[in-house]
Design an enzyme around this catalytic site. Structure first.
Site, PDB file in Angstrom:
ATOM      1  N   ALA A 241      44.792  40.568  34.737  1.00  0.00           N
ATOM      2  CA  ALA A 241      44.256  41.918  34.617  1.00  0.00           C
ATOM      3  C   ALA A 241      43.104  42.056  35.603  1.00  0.00           C
ATOM      4  O   ALA A 241      42.644  41.073  36.205  1.00  0.00           O
ATOM      5  CB  ALA A 241      43.773  42.181  33.192  1.00  0.00           C
ATOM      6  N   LYS A 242      42.636  43.281  35.765  1.00  0.00           N
ATOM      7  CA  LYS A 242      41.557  43.532  36.721  1.00  0.00           C
ATOM      8  C   LYS A 242      40.311  42.720  36.406  1.00  0.00           C
ATOM      9  O   LYS A 242      39.547  42.357  37.303  1.00  0.00           O
ATOM     10  CB  LYS A 242      41.221  45.026  36.740  1.00  0.00           C
ATOM     11  CG  LYS A 242      42.300  45.889  37.376  1.00  0.00           C
ATOM     12  CD  LYS A 242      41.882  47.349  37.402  1.00  0.00           C
ATOM     13  CE  LYS A 242      42.958  48.224  38.059  1.00  0.00           C
ATOM     14  NZ  LYS A 242      42.562  49.643  38.069  1.00  0.00           N
ATOM     15  N   ARG A 243      40.101  42.428  35.123  1.00  0.00           N
ATOM     16  CA  ARG A 243      38.904  41.672  34.746  1.00  0.00           C
ATOM     17  C   ARG A 243      38.914  40.249  35.315  1.00  0.00           C
ATOM     18  O   ARG A 243      37.888  39.567  35.319  1.00  0.00           O
ATOM     19  CB  ARG A 243      38.779  41.611  33.227  1.00  0.00           C
ATOM     20  CG  ARG A 243      39.926  40.894  32.533  1.00  0.00           C
ATOM     21  CD  ARG A 243      39.725  40.814  31.019  1.00  0.00           C
ATOM     22  NE  ARG A 243      40.891  40.241  30.354  1.00  0.00           N
ATOM     23  CZ  ARG A 243      41.935  40.930  29.931  1.00  0.00           C
ATOM     24  NH1 ARG A 243      41.942  42.246  30.105  1.00  0.00           N
ATOM     25  NH2 ARG A 243      42.957  40.346  29.346  1.00  0.00           N
ATOM     26  N   ASP A 244      40.092  39.807  35.788  1.00  0.00           N
ATOM     27  CA  ASP A 244      40.185  38.461  36.341  1.00  0.00           C
ATOM     28  C   ASP A 244      39.651  38.370  37.764  1.00  0.00           C
ATOM     29  O   ASP A 244      39.585  37.270  38.328  1.00  0.00           O
ATOM     30  CB  ASP A 244      41.638  37.978  36.303  1.00  0.00           C
ATOM     31  CG  ASP A 244      42.131  37.752  34.886  1.00  0.00           C
ATOM     32  OD1 ASP A 244      41.406  37.082  34.125  1.00  0.00           O
ATOM     33  OD2 ASP A 244      43.216  38.241  34.536  1.00  0.00           O
TER      34      ASP A 244
END
Length: 314
Positions: A241-244
């Site tokens: 996900a983008k949080r990665d």
């Protein structure tokens, strides 16, 4: 680069335009392209925009697919332009007595006792046998969804990577109560209309495949060959996900990793040459030998965003 295609056979990639494609999506797209092109099939793109479209996302996704070297045949198809086809399929099923109205909320479904002999997780059949008077009363309270009246509780498919897979078939939703067509119906109708006889997608979608294959049979259309490929996970074992961090082409370009290098690393993770031309030539042998990975690729995005030395990336 490509084998001469047959007009009667096609594979596809069908993203939802809900945002940028991350490297897991791009890896699946590469596999779908390799499966199709190496077998002489057309490769088609379909935008599954019924429910999760974000302005501008489609253009970015198409640009990213081209940036990693993929090409496709014909025009891009969008589900929002195909409503009449879905209506026709539901009308045909209804005329055959294979649908019914459902007024259940999610909470009611969760709290309802399971039907006798129904597999765990199946719709319990709450609205299956309502009388016309009961349906009329419920219609005054809330709009109805349309469910399939399934004649089986389980169906089996054969997958290129997973072998025989049997899964639940319940009275699944064909059209939600907000009027939006459900994925399970749309994907079957669209694949049939486009001549798709090979479906390559993430293995998180394998559990829904028996429902789709069963529905294809009811509609009298061809059941595709399936290949459900492993996902890309972060180090915590969750989907990227983008949080990665930098996991999209735009994010990776911002830290100095070009699209061509990203594609090379994705191909290498599949045991293939890092050049797309060479990967296409090698793919049939890798697939036939059983060497194509069956397990998820666990990725540390920090490693992906590190630029390789020039001599390694050339």
């Amino acid at each position: 680069m490509t084998v001469a295609p047959s007009d009667l056979r096609a594979g596809r990639f069908a993203p939802s335009p809900s945002g940028g494609l991350h490297v897991g999506n791009l890896r699946t797209a590469l596999l779908a392209w390799l499966f199709a092109r190496s077998s002489g099939r057309r490769f088609l793109l379909r935008v599954e925009d019924l429910d999760r479209a974000r302005a501008g996302a489609e253009a970015v996704q198409l640009r990213d697919l081209a940036a990693i070297g993929l090409d496709w045949d014909g025009e891009v198809v969008r589900q929002t332009e195909r409503g009449a086809h879905y209506d026709d399929a539901i009308a045909r099923l209804t005329a055959a007595g294979l649908t019914y109205e459902c007024f259940c909320t999610r909470r009611e479904i969760q709290e309802a006792p399971s039907a006798p002999h129904a597999p765990q997780g199946a719709y319990p059949g709450t609205c299956r046998s309502l009388t016309e008077a009961q349906r009329a009363r419920r219609r005054a309270e809330r709009p109805a969804a349309i469910r399939l009246r399934a004649g089986v509780t389980e169906w089996a498919v054969t997958d290129v990577l997973h072998g025989r897979y049997a899964g639940i078939v319940d009275d699944f939703v064909l059209r939600r109560n907000d009027g939006v067509v459900a994925y399970n119906l749309a994907v079957v109708v669209d694949d049939a209309a486009q001549g798709i006889d090979q479906v390559v997608r993430g293995d998180d979608l394998l559990p829904s495949t028996p429902r789709q294959a069963y529905l294809a049979g009811l509609l009298g259309v061809r059941v595709p060959e399936y290949a459900h490929v492993p996902l890309v996970l972060n180090r915590a074992g969750r989907r990227l996900a983008k949080r990665d961090g930098a996991v999209t082409l735009a994010g990776l370009a911002a830290v100095g990793v070009p699209a061509r290098e990203v594609a090379g690393r994705l191909l290498a993770s599949l045991g293939l040459p890092e050049d797309l031309h060479a990967a296409l030539a090698a793919f049939p042998g890798v697939l036939a030998s059983g060497a194509l990975p069956r397990e998820p690729w666990v990725l540390d995005p920090a490693e992906l965003s590190r630029r390789r030395p020039r001599e390694m990336s050339s």
